[in-house]
Design a protein around this motif. Sequence first.
Motif, PDB file in Angstrom:
ATOM      1  N   SER A 355      45.030  29.829   0.170  1.00  0.00           N
ATOM      2  CA  SER A 355      46.068  30.969  -0.434  1.00  0.00           C
ATOM      3  C   SER A 355      47.546  30.858  -0.473  1.00  0.00           C
ATOM      4  O   SER A 355      48.333  31.358  -1.009  1.00  0.00           O
ATOM      5  CB  SER A 355      45.624  32.196   0.350  1.00  0.00           C
ATOM      6  OG  SER A 355      46.102  32.077   1.782  1.00  0.00           O
ATOM      7  N   THR A 358      51.482  27.009  -2.444  1.00  0.00           N
ATOM      8  CA  THR A 358      50.998  26.802  -4.090  1.00  0.00           C
ATOM      9  C   THR A 358      52.080  25.325  -4.557  1.00  0.00           C
ATOM     10  O   THR A 358      51.385  24.842  -5.242  1.00  0.00           O
ATOM     11  CB  THR A 358      51.287  28.062  -4.732  1.00  0.00           C
ATOM     12  OG1 THR A 358      50.475  29.169  -4.192  1.00  0.00           O
ATOM     13  CG2 THR A 358      50.886  27.729  -6.202  1.00  0.00           C
ATOM     14  N   PHE A 380      44.002  32.374  -5.220  1.00  0.00           N
ATOM     15  CA  PHE A 380      45.170  32.685  -5.217  1.00  0.00           C
ATOM     16  C   PHE A 380      45.108  34.068  -4.604  1.00  0.00           C
ATOM     17  O   PHE A 380      44.028  34.876  -4.590  1.00  0.00           O
ATOM     18  CB  PHE A 380      46.085  32.875  -6.163  1.00  0.00           C
ATOM     19  CG  PHE A 380      45.553  33.826  -7.490  1.00  0.00           C
ATOM     20  CD1 PHE A 380      46.139  35.319  -7.382  1.00  0.00           C
ATOM     21  CD2 PHE A 380      44.526  33.377  -8.280  1.00  0.00           C
ATOM     22  CE1 PHE A 380      45.590  36.059  -8.371  1.00  0.00           C
ATOM     23  CE2 PHE A 380      44.018  34.331  -9.259  1.00  0.00           C
ATOM     24  CZ  PHE A 380      44.526  35.780  -9.085  1.00  0.00           C
ATOM     25  N   ASP A 385      51.558  33.826  -7.074  1.00  0.00           N
ATOM     26  CA  ASP A 385      51.127  32.391  -6.907  1.00  0.00           C
ATOM     27  C   ASP A 385      50.493  32.241  -8.155  1.00  0.00           C
ATOM     28  O   ASP A 385      50.433  30.940  -8.645  1.00  0.00           O
ATOM     29  CB  ASP A 385      50.109  32.593  -5.657  1.00  0.00           C
ATOM     30  CG  ASP A 385      50.604  32.810  -4.296  1.00  0.00           C
ATOM     31  OD1 ASP A 385      51.770  32.160  -4.346  1.00  0.00           O
ATOM     32  OD2 ASP A 385      49.866  33.123  -3.772  1.00  0.00           O
ATOM     33  N   LEU A 386      49.736  33.027  -8.703  1.00  0.00           N
ATOM     34  CA  LEU A 386      49.013  32.673 -10.166  1.00  0.00           C
ATOM     35  C   LEU A 386      49.896  32.332 -11.068  1.00  0.00           C
ATOM     36  O   LEU A 386      49.973  31.649 -11.879  1.00  0.00           O
ATOM     37  CB  LEU A 386      48.167  33.908 -10.469  1.00  0.00           C
ATOM     38  CG  LEU A 386      47.386  34.017 -12.100  1.00  0.00           C
ATOM     39  CD1 LEU A 386      46.449  32.547 -12.040  1.00  0.00           C
ATOM     40  CD2 LEU A 386      46.770  35.436 -12.358  1.00  0.00           C
ATOM     41  N   TRP A 389      51.053  28.844 -10.709  1.00  0.00           N
ATOM     42  CA  TRP A 389      49.912  28.012 -11.005  1.00  0.00           C
ATOM     43  C   TRP A 389      49.861  27.793 -12.936  1.00  0.00           C
ATOM     44  O   TRP A 389      49.688  26.781 -13.302  1.00  0.00           O
ATOM     45  CB  TRP A 389      48.449  28.655 -10.623  1.00  0.00           C
ATOM     46  CG  TRP A 389      48.120  28.084  -9.380  1.00  0.00           C
ATOM     47  CD1 TRP A 389      48.058  28.889  -8.244  1.00  0.00           C
ATOM     48  CD2 TRP A 389      47.726  26.777  -8.980  1.00  0.00           C
ATOM     49  NE1 TRP A 389      47.680  28.107  -7.223  1.00  0.00           N
ATOM     50  CE2 TRP A 389      47.666  26.905  -7.430  1.00  0.00           C
ATOM     51  CE3 TRP A 389      47.708  25.530  -9.605  1.00  0.00           C
ATOM     52  CZ2 TRP A 389      47.080  25.713  -7.023  1.00  0.00           C
ATOM     53  CZ3 TRP A 389      47.368  24.484  -8.895  1.00  0.00           C
ATOM     54  CH2 TRP A 389      46.866  24.671  -7.584  1.00  0.00           C
TER      55      TRP A 389
END
Length: 458
Positions: A355, A358, A380, A385-386, A389
């Motif tokens: 989690s 990242t 995530f 965080d997403l 990514w």
Amino acid sequence: MTPPVQSPFPELLSSNSAPCTDLQSATIWEAIQGARMDIGRIEIAMKQLAAKRSQLKVFVQKNSSILSAIRRLPPEILSEIFALCVCGDPFNPRRRGAWVVARVCRRWRAVAMNTAELWRHFFVPKSGFSTSYLKPVLTVQLARVRRARLSIQLPAGPAMLDLMDVLLSAAARWETVALSTETQLSRFTKYHSHYPLLGKLNFWESEHSWSRLTLPLDADMSGSLPALTELFWNAPAFPKKLRLPWWQLTLCVLRGVCVHDVQQRILPFLTSTARIIIVDAKRSVNPTTMLRASKIRSLALENSSVVLTGLVAPMLKKLDVIERLAIGQDGGSITNFMNFPSAPCHLEHLRIRQSDNTSFWIGTLDSPVARDIMRLDISFCAPSDLAVWLKALARTDIVPNLRTLAIRGNKKVEVSRSIFKNALAARNPTVRIESFHCWEWDFPEKDLEGGLDVVILK
């Protein structure tokens, strides 16, 4: 007001009737007395019938279970129901329910006594019963189990060895066994008989420190366990001279094992069909820098990334990494493995269940080992965080052969399909939503001719 009572002899009360004689008066009096007696008898009979009715109601209520549908089930169906209720997980204490079922009624006891599958699980309680009591109980249960396969779990305790000797008399029918102490393991390995049906061996050291073994476990079990396919080992040390049929294993779960033992005594002997899960691996004083080549194809690591140090696994296709702690020492192991100069393996499936950190994991994707990845699973917790990514994966030079992307997020974070379509437009994505159970990420994949299959797991 209460309506007047109608006389049964209205003609006698009529004002126009003639005066009654003495004979007529006597006859009328006798008729009235007879009617009163008849009414009394009727009332007594009604009270008796009401009491009998109450008794019958109580009887019906007490015996209504006789009409239950389960009493009309054939013994074969009832036996299957008992087996499903009692014999689920072989390491669930609920399997002791066979003794409870046998005490419900005469019919259930007869069915239970004739169902050998119901008695095949042996769960020895830690305390509360003396050895002199448990020995006869195990003997009776062994007689009831007939020729069925046995599932056994022994907790820690000195009295367990005597009980283990009783169960070893049926060692040829052991299918699953869970041991808790080094002494039990020694008795298991030194027993003169083979275990032809044993498919699952679980060793869970729960009482003593295994910084070093005190008993000489130098047995060769490679020929004594022809059916062994699953090994669960939870102890810091692995016996140096204990030989197991590693080539038969399809599942090997190692918890708390020293990294040196994993690299030198276990991984090199596992085949490509084995699934390996390593949890909380213990660092050795002098960690091995190079491992002999291993044929493993699937490896799951939970807080055990140090195992990747010097790992040589040219056939490794799937890597599942969970690091709940901050990436510190283990970060170097992951980085070195993913950036190995000669690319010792060609990963096709990488799963990152992490989690935080990242940016660290994104950095590992720009590495030689990650270039052949076709499926990537990530998790995530926060929308930020997403976003990181998606920004990284928007570049087609990172993981260029990616065909399937699985995303698992926090339940509180709402994710729309348009976010992925816009962010990953360069990869021509097709976005869909799939459900999953617990932590499993398995879902039906689509074989697309081109583009990226994006799966949102909920």
